[in-house]
Design a protein around this motif. Structure first.
Motif, short mmCIF file in Angstrom:
data_model
loop_
_atom_site.label_atom_id
_atom_site.label_comp_id
_atom_site.label_asym_id
_atom_site.label_seq_id
_atom_site.Cartn_x
_atom_site.Cartn_y
_atom_site.Cartn_z
N LEU A 1 28.49 16.45 65.61
CA LEU A 1 29.41 16.17 64.06
C LEU A 1 30.52 16.44 64.06
N SER A 2 31.87 14.99 63.60
CA SER A 2 33.72 15.33 63.96
C SER A 2 33.41 16.46 62.03
N GLU A 3 34.43 16.74 62.20
CA GLU A 3 35.43 17.68 61.42
C GLU A 3 34.54 17.02 59.17
N TYR A 4 35.03 15.58 59.66
CA TYR A 4 34.82 15.19 58.14
C TYR A 4 33.37 14.52 57.76
N GLY A 5 32.27 14.70 59.13
CA GLY A 5 30.85 14.68 58.67
C GLY A 5 31.13 15.61 58.91
N ILE A 6 31.50 17.05 59.18
CA ILE A 6 30.94 18.51 58.70
C ILE A 6 31.36 18.67 57.12
N TRP A 7 32.21 18.22 56.96
CA TRP A 7 32.54 18.40 55.57
C TRP A 7 31.29 18.03 54.37
N ALA A 8 30.86 16.37 55.09
CA ALA A 8 30.85 15.58 54.59
C ALA A 8 28.92 15.96 54.49
N ARG A 9 28.76 15.93 55.53
CA ARG A 9 27.25 16.54 55.90
C ARG A 9 26.86 17.41 55.21
N ILE A 10 27.51 18.20 55.86
CA ILE A 10 27.41 20.36 56.09
C ILE A 10 27.43 20.60 54.33
N ILE A 11 28.91 20.74 54.39
CA ILE A 11 29.75 22.10 54.04
C ILE A 11 29.69 20.94 51.88
N LEU A 12 30.15 19.61 51.44
CA LEU A 12 29.50 19.45 50.43
C LEU A 12 28.34 19.59 50.16
N PRO A 13 26.99 19.41 50.31
CA PRO A 13 25.75 19.50 50.44
C PRO A 13 25.43 21.13 49.67
N LEU A 14 26.12 21.77 50.50
CA LEU A 14 25.84 23.87 50.56
C LEU A 14 26.58 23.62 49.03
N SER A 15 27.70 22.85 48.20
CA SER A 15 28.67 23.66 48.08
C SER A 15 28.03 22.29 46.20
N LYS A 16 27.40 22.28 46.29
CA LYS A 16 26.87 21.25 45.00
C LYS A 16 27.19 22.63 43.95
N PRO A 17 26.70 24.12 43.79
CA PRO A 17 26.75 24.84 42.59
C PRO A 17 28.46 25.10 41.96
N ALA A 18 29.43 25.48 43.38
CA ALA A 18 30.99 25.21 42.88
C ALA A 18 31.45 23.65 42.55
N LEU A 19 30.66 22.37 43.26
CA LEU A 19 31.05 21.50 42.88
C LEU A 19 30.99 21.37 40.93
N ALA A 20 29.62 21.13 40.83
CA ALA A 20 29.59 21.39 39.58
C ALA A 20 30.14 21.84 38.37
N SER A 21 30.50 23.51 38.66
CA SER A 21 31.46 23.86 37.86
C SER A 21 32.36 23.38 37.79
#
Lengths: 296, 316
Positions: free
Chosen positions: A198-218
């Motif tokens: 996975l490219s770095e952009y893919g990691i951001w979109a598919r791994i990190i973003l879904p994991l950071s839902k609470p922070a994104l919501a805040s």
């Protein structure tokens, strides 16, 4: 008050009672007193809201009655329909929704994207750059609002929605909040994804973003509410009535018709209502966005 | 630093897997990491740099220029600052801002702490109270200002009706009086902010171990003693943080005053931010307003630095 009167009496009545039950009883009394205090103080804090809602359902000449009438003699629900004709409320609301949504989406996107660069990519100069971001958080906005205004003026963007979007969508706060959260996500996860190709952009979109839902919501909720409630930004940049937000519209209504107390309160209720709904739905994210900062 | 930190994140397998053929050199890897990092940061950075970073730096330079919307900029050294210290309005605004801070900071702190301690007990409905008390903080400012202006209306407002009912024959004129306008603003601001700081205090209270209270209970300490000897000392880091945040936000106060009193009556509630706004944006005196901005900036910076110094000392 109940506390001070009850305790001595109790001590007189049961002088020989064993320690444990008495302590329990004192605890109960204390708890009741605390409860009473809490209720009384909370009601005091909520009085302005009660006034707002109750006045919004009265006639103008009923608002300031002596003594205060907390429940209107007659409910004038028509205030809530008439106000749409009195002021261009729909335009104001539309502008507020547009600005709040656009700014929130941009802030969350660019903020979380940049935060990945700061938290998960190592490159020379990164920490110095992050320091520049943090340093500006400490600078009061009022100290640089004039140069900001000059830039906007030179760019011909004064009196456009774009000026407010540009000003508020790229705040350092969003980057900071997201970066702090990303640092708590273990690197092993992205490492595994990297090995899977996975490219770095893919990691951001598919791994990190879904994991950071609470922070994104805040971040999203705080940004939305801040933009919705913002007064100074629109006040400085928007002169055209058609571009005004609900806050500006309400303020101007108050200035023009300062004796229409009931209608002013109706407008206030309508301006607060969306925030109340959002707040009740996403309460825990608000608290999460705020509380960690106090623990350091 | 840069050269050494560029590597640990990269695993050997990944480099050979990605390289076009054979391992790339140190320099090209370095270059690639820079490109990758910046590609993430750039979209935000463009907006941040042009509309925050540049203005922050520019405001420093602007204060040494004579520049208004009609003339071109000219270097005048400290002339703006000289004008400022001889300007009556500036001193009035500085005094008013300090007055606001002196009222707002301790009152909000005590109210927030009090509510947090009450809410930290295991009582039914605590969640409801927490929500209700926090809500003023996110209520729109215009609504807050207009409601308080009505509540504090001198003749017929409910607050003065209450004061008369408890025997105060001549209650304050609040926002219509030069003496009472600032207390009125402070009252509204304490009401608005207490929920926010209460949340911070609640977070702090939850870090205090329950054993401390149990031990004190066994030793026969009263509730009051426990509050003074356990709660207050344990909350020191939180109190410190709250104090700094409150002080900084007090010096930045702007919108509440603007909407509630517009700095009046007279100049009785005029604050520093309003002077910057009026001079810089309404009047277009960019240089002079930036000199006033510098004062605000230096005050906030000093408070922040003091915080860092004291915090470091308390950690040692």
């Amino acid at each position: 008050m109940t506390m001070t009167t009850t305790r001595p009496v109790e001590a007189d009545v049961v002088p020989a009672a064993p320690v444990a039950p008495r302590r329990r009883r004192v605890a109960t009394v204390r708890r009741a007193a605390a409860y009473l205090l809490l209720v009384v103080l909370s009601i005091a804090v909520l009085v302005p809201f009660a006034w707002m809602v109750s006045s919004s359902l009265k006639l103008d000449n009923e608002v300031f009655s002596v003594p205060v009438r907390w429940i209107p003699a007659e409910f004038h629900w028509e205030n809530f329909t008439n106000i749409w004709e009195r002021i261009p409320l729909l335009t104001y609301l539309r502008n507020s929704v547009f600005l709040s949504l656009t700014i929130t989406v941009l802030q969350v996107l660019t903020g979380s994207f940049a935060a990945y660069g700061f938290a998960k990519v190592r490159f020379p100069g990164r920490d110095a750059l992050f320091l520049a971001y943090i340093a500006t958080i400490a600078v009061p906005w009022q100290a640089y609002m004039v140069p900001q205004y000059i830039i906007m003026q030179k760019a011909g963007l004064v009196n456009t929605h774009l000026s407010l979007i540009l000003l508020q969508a790229f705040s350092a706060f969003g980057v900071f909040l997201m970066r702090q959260y990303y640092l708590t996500i273990p690197d092993e996860l992205s490492e595994a994804a990297r090995l899977d190709g996975l490219s770095e952009y893919g990691i951001w979109a598919r791994i990190i973003l879904p994991l950071s839902k609470p922070a994104l919501a805040s971040l999203a909720l705080l940004t939305f509410v801040n933009t919705w409630n913002d007064y100074m930004g629109p006040f400085i940049y928007l002169t055209d009535n058609k571009l005004w937000t609900i806050q500006l519209g309400l303020r101007s209504f108050i200035g023009l018709y300062d004796a229409e107390f009931a209608m002013i309160m109706t407008g206030s209720v309508l301006s607060v209502l969306p925030i109340l709904v959002i707040f009740l739905l996403g309460q825990k994210y608000f608290v999460r966005g705020i509380a960690p900062s106090g623990l350091k | 630093v840069a050269g050494t930190t560029a590597n640990p994140a990269q695993v050997p397998g990944r480099i050979s897997g990605r390289g076009p053929g054979g391992p790339p050199s140190q320099a090209s890897r370095r270059w690639r990491s820079i490109r990758l990092g910046w590609s993430f940061i750039l979209p935000n950075f463009l907006g941040f740099a042009t509309l925050t970073l540049v203005p922050v730096i520019a405001s420093l330079a602007l204060s040494f220029l004579d520049w208004d919307s009609y003339s071109s900029p000219e270097w005048v050294g400290l002339a703006n600052f000289e004008r400022m210290i001889h300007n009556e309005t500036f001193w009035t605004a500085l005094r008013n801002t300090a007055y606001y801070a002196v009222g707002h900071v301790p009152l909000t702190l005590c109210a927030a702490l009090g509510f947090a301690v009450l809410l930290n007990q295991k009582l039914r409905g605590v969640r409801f109270f927490r929500t209700a008390l926090f809500f003023p903080y996110i209520t729109s400012l215009v609504a807050v200002a207009v409601v308080w202006n009505m509540l504090l209306s001198p003749e017929v407002g409910p607050v003065n009706q209450l004061l008369r009912a408890i025997g105060i024959d001549n209650p304050p004129g609040w926002t219509t009086s030069t003496t009472w306008a600032m207390p009125a603003v402070i009252l509204a601001s304490v009401w608005r902010d207490l929920g926010y700081y209460m949340i911070l205090y609640l977070a702090g209270l939850q870090t205090i171990p329950g054993e401390l209270y149990e031990a004190a209970h066994v030793d026969g300490a009263s509730a009051w003693q426990r509050f003074w000897n356990i709660t207050i000392p344990s909350l020191r880091p939180t109190t410190f943080f709250v104090l700094i945040m409150l002080t900084i936000s007090s010096f930045k106060v702007f919108d509440l005053v603007q909407v509630m009193t517009e700095g009046g009556p007279g100049r009785s509630t005029l604050v520093l931010s309003q002077v910057i706004f009026r001079e810089g944006i309404t009047q277009g005196r960019f240089g002079y307003s930036s000199a006033v901005s510098m004062v605000l900036f230096v005050i906030v910076l000093t408070i922040t630095l003091v915080q860092f110094r004291l915090q470091r000392r308390s950690e040692l």
